[in-house]
Design a protein around this motif. Structure first.
Motif, PDB file in Angstrom:
ATOM      1  N   ALA A  31      37.675  52.388  28.716  1.00  0.00           N
ATOM      2  CA  ALA A  31      37.158  52.644  27.369  1.00  0.00           C
ATOM      3  C   ALA A  31      37.811  51.733  26.348  1.00  0.00           C
ATOM      4  CB  ALA A  31      37.392  54.105  26.998  1.00  0.00           C
ATOM      5  N   ILE A  47      34.203  50.425  24.963  1.00  0.00           N
ATOM      6  CA  ILE A  47      33.503  51.665  24.662  1.00  0.00           C
ATOM      7  C   ILE A  47      32.431  51.469  23.596  1.00  0.00           C
ATOM      8  CG2 ILE A  47      35.138  52.371  22.857  1.00  0.00           C
ATOM      9  CD1 ILE A  47      33.396  54.660  25.450  1.00  0.00           C
ATOM     10  N   ALA A  82      28.615  57.494  25.113  1.00  0.00           N
ATOM     11  CA  ALA A  82      30.060  57.657  24.965  1.00  0.00           C
ATOM     12  C   ALA A  82      30.453  59.130  25.093  1.00  0.00           C
ATOM     13  CB  ALA A  82      30.515  57.104  23.609  1.00  0.00           C
TER      14      ALA A  82
END
Length: 497
Positions: A376, A380, A388
């Protein structure tokens, strides 16, 4: 385990001998002289306080963007969470020790009164400073809610069956964790953030009435042997350490105030260590902490607290600032995340009850969570908000494997007579880790964004690249905490119950 106590009519208490010792067995079995309430009476008493304690940690997360827009303090936003966690950390051992001596039912009532009073002041706060102070007061009550609820369950249920009932509590935790962010977003969007605190008032009153239905203490009141000097030193150390973090965050890394605070913290810590070595009833019992299974379980609880609460605090802020998500949608985006940890805890409880294995599950799960968090930290932002959300839900499902294992391990090692202080030590460790982890995550974000003191979410000029870099640092930090937690789980000697 005899089931006669669970089959008695609701509200009717029976005495069920579970052990030959008046204080219970060393393996955590209940003692002879406990009056056992019926299962409905017990669960109706511990569910509302547990619900309050868990939801108070999560409900503020989706309301934070609105709070800082209303009251300011963007550079200090983590204090709204940290103040509560610091108070929980400081008060948890007090409730545990006094609960063992005076009765857990009585101390639960005290904790509920403090939590309701703090919630009322939170809802009436007219500036950021009053809100932080009110959250601290609320946390002074919250320090007893989760720990005493767990201790009341352990008081009446044997170790192996405790895993199954921990699964039931995990379901309650899942509902509370889910309710917190979702309700926080929806209530803030429709009625304003003050109402998220006002909800605690009727819930706290209901919890008080239900707790009073539990059987009163049967054994004579013990002499209170609480380490008050150690408690004050510990509170001073926690407050000074958090002040140091805030000082660094404000750009005073080389300021003389920082060195003075560091010297004070070091002196307090030295005095605390000396005090604990000499105290007849130390705040941190050396014979308990000297057991490797308890010591490493406490460290695992610290890592879990720092990891989970940091994520619940900063994921909504990431959605709000990085994707311009309004408060109403924040709650829905957090729904998979909070369902994740509750589902993970429930599944882990079932696996423990079936296999008897404990530390295997957090050791593997935290290793996977660490890898996902490092991923992440490098990309991300390429995911949509809902993608997410699912990604973080998987991470939180893995985190759900931790606290049930810690509770069972520590309670089994400590035995029934010291159940209160042992369970409170778990709450203390988790809260200390949560406060420290959230503070350092906030520090990592603030230093990356290089915000001036007093900047708000709307006034600060933050580029997209700077914002992404700040959250990358947050995810790297929590990834390191997850890796440390996995290492602690691997080295806990007690691996079965």
């Amino acid at each position: 385990m005899s089931r006669s106590g669970w089959r008695s009519p609701p509200g009717r208490a029976v005495v069920t001998p579970e052990s030959g010792s008046p204080h219970g067995g060393d393996d955590g079995t209940p003692p002879q002289d406990f009056v056992r309430p019926s299962l409905p009476t017990l669960f109706l008493a511990i569910v509302p306080p547990l619900f309050m304690g868990i939801s108070d940690q999560t409900i503020v997360s989706t309301a934070l963007p609105s709070i800082i827009q209303s009251l300011g303090g963007f550079d200090r936003m983590a204090l709204v969470v940290i103040a509560y966690l610091a108070a929980v950390t400081i008060s948890a051992p007090l409730y545990g020790r006094l609960g063992d001596a005076l009765g857990r039912r009585r101390m639960m009532c005290v904790a509920l009164c403090m939590a309701v009073l703090g919630s009322a002041f939170c809802s009436l706060s007219f500036n950021f400073e009053m809100l932080v102070a009110s959250r601290f007061l609320q946390g002074l009550g919250g320090g007893g809610l989760i720990g005493l609820a767990q201790a009341l369950l352990g008081q009446y249920v044997g170790p192996r069956a405790r895993a199954k009932y921990q699964g039931y509590l995990a379901t309650i935790a899942m509902v509370a964790s889910t309710f917190g962010p979702v309700a926080g977003g929806l209530i803030t969007g429709h009625f304003g953030w003050r109402w998220i605190f006002a909800l605690n008032i009727p819930l706290g009153i209901l919890a008080f009435v239900l707790v009073m239905r539990l059987p009163p203490r049967q054994t004579p009141r013990e002499k209170i042997a609480f380490d008050y000097p150690g408690f004050l030193l510990f509170a001073g150390f926690v407050a000074t350490a958090l002040t140091i973090i805030e000082t660094v965050k404000r750009g005073a890394a080389v300021h003389s105030t920082l060195f003075l605070l560091a010297a004070i913290a070091g002196a307090i810590l030295m005095l605390l260590v000396l005090r604990e070595r000499r105290a007849a009833e130390p705040l941190f019992p050396g014979d308990l902490l000297g057991r490797p299974s308890i010591f490493f379980s406490m460290l695992l609880a610290m890592c879990h607290g720092g990891l989970y609460v940091s994520l619940l605090t900063f994921i909504p802020i990431y959605f709000a600032l990085g994707h311009d998500v309004p408060p109403r949608e924040l709650g829905l985006l957090m729904l998979p995340v909070t369902l994740g940890i509750g589902s993970g805890a429930f599944v882990t409880g079932k696996l423990i009850n079936r296999t008897g294995r404990t530390t295997l599950f957090p050791a593997i799960s935290l290793s996977l969570a660490s890898a996902l968090l490092f991923l992440a930290s490098v990309g991300i932002e390429t995911l949509s908000p809902w993608q997410a959300s699912i990604y973080f839900a998987i991470v939180c499902f893995l985190l759900g494997s931790v606290m049930g294992v810690v509770q069972i391990t520590v309670q089994t090692e400590a035995g029934i007579k010291r159940l209160g202080i042992a369970t409170a030590s778990v709450v203390l460790s988790r809260s200390l880790g949560a406060a420290s982890g959230t503070a350092f995550a906030g520090l990592a974000l603030a230093l990356t964004l290089d915000l001036p003191a007093g900047a708000s979410a709307t006034s600060a000029d933050i580029s997209v690249e700077m914002l992404q870099s700040g959250f990358h640092n947050v995810f790297r930090l929590v990834g390191c905490i997850a890796a440390a937690g996995a290492a602690m789980a691997f080295v806990i000697p007690r691996r079965r119950i």
